[in-house]
Design a protein around this motif. Structure first.
Motif, PDB file in Angstrom:
ATOM      1  N   GLN A  95       0.819  -1.202   0.000  1.00  0.00           N
ATOM      2  CA  GLN A  95       0.000   0.000   0.000  1.00  0.00           C
ATOM      3  C   GLN A  95       0.858   1.259   0.000  1.00  0.00           C
ATOM      4  OE1 GLN A  95      -2.278  -1.070   3.462  1.00  0.00           O
ATOM      5  NE2 GLN A  95      -3.888  -1.972   2.206  1.00  0.00           N
ATOM      6  N   GLY A  99       1.985  -0.239   4.171  1.00  0.00           N
ATOM      7  CA  GLY A  99       1.371  -1.481   4.640  1.00  0.00           C
ATOM      8  C   GLY A  99       1.484  -2.580   3.601  1.00  0.00           C
ATOM      9  N   LEU A 101      -0.371  -6.236   2.451  1.00  0.00           N
ATOM     10  CA  LEU A 101      -1.563  -7.062   2.592  1.00  0.00           C
ATOM     11  C   LEU A 101      -1.341  -8.372   1.846  1.00  0.00           C
ATOM     12  CD1 LEU A 101      -4.569  -7.294   3.438  1.00  0.00           C
ATOM     13  CD2 LEU A 101      -5.132  -6.208   1.261  1.00  0.00           C
TER      14      LEU A 101
END
Length: 186
Positions: A95, A99, A101
């Protein structure tokens, strides 16, 4: 009107106006090589704002037998993704804010081996050692103090241990029969 498809500057830069296909019946490759400096591939997708986004997408696609298998690249929202086209979804997303994921198609992540189909996360160790490396919780300010969680491969016990400079002491042990042993410092 002149339609120039290929331009070679006096400095040696090549510009293609349109698509460039490399095709060979045997192995083919596109190589970027520099003997003494960095070699960089730049994918610049522009920012024309079409479709309500201010950034365009840029991808590298991996095909097998003319079928789109994986795509690696940047979405118009700034995310960097690895897409599994067989499963039909992004499996790893980096991200904009840093981040990460993970969304595997089957819902399972395995570290140290392929995950079981019924586990969301599986940490797999090898060998018949009493303390194989498994899960460690530490702090960057002093990595010599930490907590470890591991399965003793000699007896099947689950252990929680704390460490003071490089010595790990089991603090909580759960046996395969369900007995819990707790030990304090010392």
């Amino acid at each position: 009107a002149l339609n120039t498809r290929f331009i070679l500057s006096s400095g040696g830069a090549a510009t293609f106006n349109g698509s460039v296909d490399l095709y060979k019946t045997t192995d083919s490759q596109l190589q970027i090589k520099s003997e003494n400096e960095d070699a960089t591939l730049i994918i610049n997708s522009g920012a024309d704002g079409v479709g309500g986004a201010n950034r365009e997408e840029g991808f590298i696609k991996f095909y097998q037998a003319n079928a789109d298998f994986f795509t690696l690249g940047k979405r118009n929202n700034g995310q960097f993704v690895l897409t599994d086209h067989t499963g039909g979804q992004d499996v790893i997303t980096f991200q904009d804010g840093g981040g990460i994921l993970l969304e595997p198609v089957n819902g399972s992540v395995g570290i140290g081996g392929s995950p079981s189909t019924d586990a969301k996360l599986e940490l797999r160790t090898t060998g018949a050692t009493a303390k194989p490396p498994s899960l460690r919780i530490s702090n960057n300010s002093d990595v010599t103090y930490f907590w470890d969680i591991w399965r003793d491969n000699t007896n099947g016990y689950l252990n929680f241990g704390s460490a003071t400079p490089s010595t790990v002491v089991p603090r909580l042990i759960i046996t395969s029969g369900g007995t819990v042993t707790v030990s304090g410092p010392g």
